[in-house]
Each structure stands twice: as structure tokens, then as C-alpha cells.
Design a protein around this motif. Structure first.
Motif, PDB file in Angstrom:
ATOM      1  N   THR A  27      13.175   8.753 -62.209  1.00  0.00           N
ATOM      2  CA  THR A  27      12.563   7.673 -61.432  1.00  0.00           C
ATOM      3  C   THR A  27      13.048   6.316 -61.929  1.00  0.00           C
ATOM      4  OG1 THR A  27      10.611   9.042 -61.019  1.00  0.00           O
ATOM      5  CG2 THR A  27      10.353   6.673 -60.720  1.00  0.00           C
ATOM      6  N   LEU A  28      13.113   6.155 -63.239  1.00  0.00           N
ATOM      7  CA  LEU A  28      13.588   4.908 -63.841  1.00  0.00           C
ATOM      8  C   LEU A  28      15.031   4.628 -63.438  1.00  0.00           C
ATOM      9  CD1 LEU A  28      12.714   2.678 -65.866  1.00  0.00           C
ATOM     10  CD2 LEU A  28      13.593   4.143 -67.685  1.00  0.00           C
ATOM     11  N   ASN A  29      15.895   5.628 -63.525  1.00  0.00           N
ATOM     12  CA  ASN A  29      17.315   5.445 -63.196  1.00  0.00           C
ATOM     13  C   ASN A  29      17.536   5.151 -61.716  1.00  0.00           C
ATOM     14  OD1 ASN A  29      18.251   5.741 -65.817  1.00  0.00           O
ATOM     15  ND2 ASN A  29      18.538   7.951 -65.620  1.00  0.00           N
ATOM     16  N   LYS A  30      16.698   5.713 -60.869  1.00  0.00           N
ATOM     17  CA  LYS A  30      16.848   5.490 -59.425  1.00  0.00           C
ATOM     18  C   LYS A  30      16.063   4.270 -58.942  1.00  0.00           C
ATOM     19  CE  LYS A  30      18.032  10.226 -58.252  1.00  0.00           C
ATOM     20  NZ  LYS A  30      17.712  11.432 -57.475  1.00  0.00           N
ATOM     21  N   ARG A  31      15.399   3.581 -59.902  1.00  0.00           N
ATOM     22  CA  ARG A  31      14.638   2.365 -59.601  1.00  0.00           C
ATOM     23  C   ARG A  31      13.576   2.601 -58.532  1.00  0.00           C
ATOM     24  NH1 ARG A  31      13.121   0.119 -62.120  1.00  0.00           N
ATOM     25  NH2 ARG A  31      13.145  -2.044 -61.436  1.00  0.00           N
ATOM     26  N   GLU A  68       8.210  -3.474 -64.378  1.00  0.00           N
ATOM     27  CA  GLU A  68       9.198  -3.308 -63.313  1.00  0.00           C
ATOM     28  C   GLU A  68       9.959  -4.613 -63.069  1.00  0.00           C
ATOM     29  OE1 GLU A  68       7.506   0.291 -60.573  1.00  0.00           O
ATOM     30  OE2 GLU A  68       6.549  -1.664 -60.312  1.00  0.00           O
ATOM     31  N   SER A  69       9.285  -5.746 -63.161  1.00  0.00           N
ATOM     32  CA  SER A  69       9.962  -7.039 -63.014  1.00  0.00           C
ATOM     33  C   SER A  69      10.978  -7.245 -64.133  1.00  0.00           C
ATOM     34  CB  SER A  69       8.949  -8.183 -63.028  1.00  0.00           C
ATOM     35  OG  SER A  69       8.114  -8.123 -61.893  1.00  0.00           O
ATOM     36  N   LEU A  70      10.610  -6.851 -65.351  1.00  0.00           N
ATOM     37  CA  LEU A  70      11.537  -6.947 -66.478  1.00  0.00           C
ATOM     38  C   LEU A  70      12.755  -6.061 -66.253  1.00  0.00           C
ATOM     39  CD1 LEU A  70      12.042  -8.133 -69.318  1.00  0.00           C
ATOM     40  CD2 LEU A  70      10.858  -6.138 -70.233  1.00  0.00           C
ATOM     41  N   LEU A  71      12.530  -4.860 -65.726  1.00  0.00           N
ATOM     42  CA  LEU A  71      13.646  -3.959 -65.425  1.00  0.00           C
ATOM     43  C   LEU A  71      14.572  -4.562 -64.363  1.00  0.00           C
ATOM     44  CD1 LEU A  71      11.744  -0.549 -65.361  1.00  0.00           C
ATOM     45  CD2 LEU A  71      13.401  -1.299 -67.084  1.00  0.00           C
ATOM     46  N   ASP A  72      13.991  -5.223 -63.366  1.00  0.00           N
ATOM     47  CA  ASP A  72      14.802  -5.869 -62.334  1.00  0.00           C
ATOM     48  C   ASP A  72      15.675  -6.965 -62.938  1.00  0.00           C
ATOM     49  OD1 ASP A  72      13.756  -4.247 -60.365  1.00  0.00           O
ATOM     50  OD2 ASP A  72      12.231  -5.697 -59.740  1.00  0.00           O
ATOM     51  N   GLY A  86      23.052  -7.112 -69.671  1.00  0.00           N
ATOM     52  CA  GLY A  86      23.820  -6.216 -68.826  1.00  0.00           C
ATOM     53  C   GLY A  86      25.162  -6.821 -68.511  1.00  0.00           C
ATOM     54  N   SER A  87      26.029  -6.052 -67.875  1.00  0.00           N
ATOM     55  CA  SER A  87      27.303  -6.586 -67.450  1.00  0.00           C
ATOM     56  C   SER A  87      27.060  -7.583 -66.344  1.00  0.00           C
ATOM     57  CB  SER A  87      28.209  -5.452 -66.940  1.00  0.00           C
ATOM     58  OG  SER A  87      28.445  -4.537 -67.973  1.00  0.00           O
ATOM     59  N   SER A  88      27.717  -8.726 -66.430  1.00  0.00           N
ATOM     60  CA  SER A  88      27.508  -9.774 -65.444  1.00  0.00           C
ATOM     61  C   SER A  88      27.828  -9.266 -64.052  1.00  0.00           C
ATOM     62  CB  SER A  88      28.401 -10.971 -65.783  1.00  0.00           C
ATOM     63  OG  SER A  88      28.201 -11.987 -64.837  1.00  0.00           O
ATOM     64  N   GLY A  89      26.913  -9.525 -63.131  1.00  0.00           N
ATOM     65  CA  GLY A  89      27.127  -9.109 -61.752  1.00  0.00           C
ATOM     66  C   GLY A  89      26.751  -7.668 -61.496  1.00  0.00           C
ATOM     67  N   SER A  90      26.395  -6.933 -62.544  1.00  0.00           N
ATOM     68  CA  SER A  90      26.046  -5.531 -62.353  1.00  0.00           C
ATOM     69  C   SER A  90      24.585  -5.414 -61.970  1.00  0.00           C
ATOM     70  CB  SER A  90      26.290  -4.745 -63.646  1.00  0.00           C
ATOM     71  OG  SER A  90      25.742  -3.462 -63.530  1.00  0.00           O
ATOM     72  N   ALA A  91      24.278  -4.408 -61.220  1.00  0.00           N
ATOM     73  CA  ALA A  91      22.883  -4.140 -60.887  1.00  0.00           C
ATOM     74  C   ALA A  91      22.575  -2.698 -61.223  1.00  0.00           C
ATOM     75  CB  ALA A  91      22.624  -4.426 -59.412  1.00  0.00           C
ATOM     76  N   HIS A  92      23.071  -2.233 -62.388  1.00  0.00           N
ATOM     77  CA  HIS A  92      22.910  -0.830 -62.720  1.00  0.00           C
ATOM     78  C   HIS A  92      22.584  -0.666 -64.197  1.00  0.00           C
ATOM     79  CE1 HIS A  92      23.356   3.461 -62.084  1.00  0.00           C
ATOM     80  NE2 HIS A  92      24.085   3.514 -63.174  1.00  0.00           N
ATOM     81  N   VAL A  93      21.484   0.031 -64.465  1.00  0.00           N
ATOM     82  CA  VAL A  93      21.106   0.400 -65.823  1.00  0.00           C
ATOM     83  C   VAL A  93      20.762   1.880 -65.783  1.00  0.00           C
ATOM     84  CG1 VAL A  93      19.514  -0.012 -67.737  1.00  0.00           C
ATOM     85  CG2 VAL A  93      20.211  -1.913 -66.279  1.00  0.00           C
ATOM     86  N   ASN A  94      21.296   2.641 -66.730  1.00  0.00           N
ATOM     87  CA  ASN A  94      21.065   4.086 -66.734  1.00  0.00           C
ATOM     88  C   ASN A  94      20.578   4.534 -68.100  1.00  0.00           C
ATOM     89  OD1 ASN A  94      21.602   6.747 -65.205  1.00  0.00           O
ATOM     90  ND2 ASN A  94      22.511   7.087 -67.215  1.00  0.00           N
ATOM     91  N   TYR A  95      19.485   5.308 -68.101  1.00  0.00           N
ATOM     92  CA  TYR A  95      18.920   5.855 -69.325  1.00  0.00           C
ATOM     93  C   TYR A  95      19.306   7.329 -69.415  1.00  0.00           C
ATOM     94  CZ  TYR A  95      16.162   1.595 -69.420  1.00  0.00           C
ATOM     95  OH  TYR A  95      15.780   0.275 -69.450  1.00  0.00           O
ATOM     96  N   ASP A  96      20.015   7.672 -70.475  1.00  0.00           N
ATOM     97  CA  ASP A  96      20.487   9.043 -70.682  1.00  0.00           C
ATOM     98  C   ASP A  96      19.744   9.621 -71.883  1.00  0.00           C
ATOM     99  OD1 ASP A  96      21.900  11.402 -70.683  1.00  0.00           O
ATOM    100  OD2 ASP A  96      23.757  10.532 -71.442  1.00  0.00           O
TER     101      ASP A  96
END
Length: 200
Positions: A27-31, A68-72, A86-96
Motif C-alpha cells: 500500500t505504501l509503495n503504491k501510494r 501521508e502529507s510527509l510521504l507526498d 529524493g531524486s530531483s523531479g522524481s515522484a517515486h519512493v519504494n520500500y523494499d
């Protein structure tokens, strides 16, 4: 009421933790919305004064929506308060998740517990509270390192996602409404009352 045996407690905690870890991080990875995983989703727990305690790298958050706002913000390239940039311009964070461990804490958690008939339907071990310790890697950015171009004037290193190890500890308690007869579908059977995340 007899206490569940240590074997029952270990089995319930292990199975519930496996389900929790699988679903929470997916759920976290899929936002997707995280509110159903927290004690604030239970009217009984909320009425008893149980409020989720959420700490992210030492920052105490007042609610799931604040998390959730912090995650955004984190996914948008900021994230300094949530474990790095995060990487500039990226909108992706993944928890493995690499590993997790679960331990029973209280064999008969009583706060907000239903009275008499509703409570009688709860099976041995279903009143258990338990701790879950998770470790893994969080990746910021979508980039893939291209070893053929890295060091050859390409931007392989720049494209590689920023990776940080993380540890996360949870305390989960029964979601009383989920154990009731004719409970609505989709309710989590255990919900978070405490969460402590650290990116290393």
C-alpha cells in the motif's frame, strides 16, 4: 478467560505480522490510503483514547494524514524530514523489506474491547497485541544505474536511485470492529498504535 498458550501467541503474531508487512508496504509503495492500517480507523479504540503514535526519523506526526502529507513531500523530491532527499523531479519512493520479526506483547489487550456477546465471538489469540520489527532499503527515484555508461561520460550514477537502509518498529492491537459478527469487508484485523521509522 484462559490466556492463549505461548505457542498460540507466537503463531497468531507471526501470521498477522506476515499479512501486515505484505499489505502495508504494498500500500505504501503504491501510494494508496494508509488510514485503514491505523488505530484511528477503529471507533472503539478512538473512543477509548487510543491515538496512533507516529515518529518518522524523530519527527512526531499528529495524524495519519500528516504522515501521508510527509510521504507526498518525500516523493516529490524533498523528504529531508522523512529520511533523505529524493531524486530531483522524481515522484517515486519504494520500500523494499528485507526481513521482519514479530513478538507477542500482551496476550489479552483490553482497551476498547467489546462487551459480553460481541467479545465472546473473539477466538483465543485474537485479543493479542504484538510488536513488529522491519528492516529493508528505501529507494528514492526511478533511475537505474547503467554500468556501461557510468564513468564513461554518461549519467549512470546520477540516474541511480538514492538508497538508504531503514528500520521500522510497529505495535499493533486488535481492530475490534473487524472481529465483530457481520463486520464490513476489508477491515484490517490488527491496527497500528505505534510506529517508529528510521532511515540509516
Amino acid at each position: 478467560m484462559a490466556l492463549p498458550t505461548p505457542e498460540t501467541q507466537a503463531k497468531v503474531a507471526s501470521e498477522a505480522a506476515q499479512s501486515f508487512v505484505d499489505h502495508f508496504y504494498e500500500t505504501l509503495n503504491k501510494r494508496r490510503p494508509l488510514a485503514p492500517f491505523y488505530a484511528s480507523a477503529s471507533p472503539r479504540l478512538t473512543a477509548a483514547g487510543v491515538v496512533p503514535d507516529i515518529s518518522i526519523n524523530g519527527l512526531v506526526l499528529p495524524s495519519v494524514s500528516a504522515y501521508e502529507s510527509l510521504l507526498d513531500t518525500q516523493a516529490g523530491g524533498g523528504g529531508a524530514g522523512a529520511g533523505g532527499s529524493g531524486s530531483s523531479g522524481s515522484a517515486h519512493v519504494n520500500y523494499d523489506v528485507a526481513s521482519f520479526d514479530a513478538h507477542p506483547v500482551n496476550p489479552v489487550f483490553r482497551i476498547g474491547e467489546p462487551e459480553t456477546d460481541a467479545g465472546a465471538a473473539v477466538k483465543s489469540g485474537d485479543r493479542l497485541s504484538f510488536a513488529v520489527q522491519v528492516s529493508g532499503v528505501v529507494r528514492y527515484g526511478r533511475g537505474r544505474r547503467d554500468d556501461a555508461t557510468a564513468g564513461a561520460g554518461g549519467n549512470g550514477d546520477d540516474d541511480a536511485p538514492l538508497e538508504k537502509p531503514f528500520n521500522e518498529a510497529f505495535l499493533l492491537v486488535p481492530h475490534w470492529e473487524a472481529w465483530a459478527r457481520n463486520a464490513p469487508r476489508g477491515l484490517r484485523r490488527w491496527v497500528i498504535v505505534s510506529q517508529n521509522f528510521r532511515a540509516l
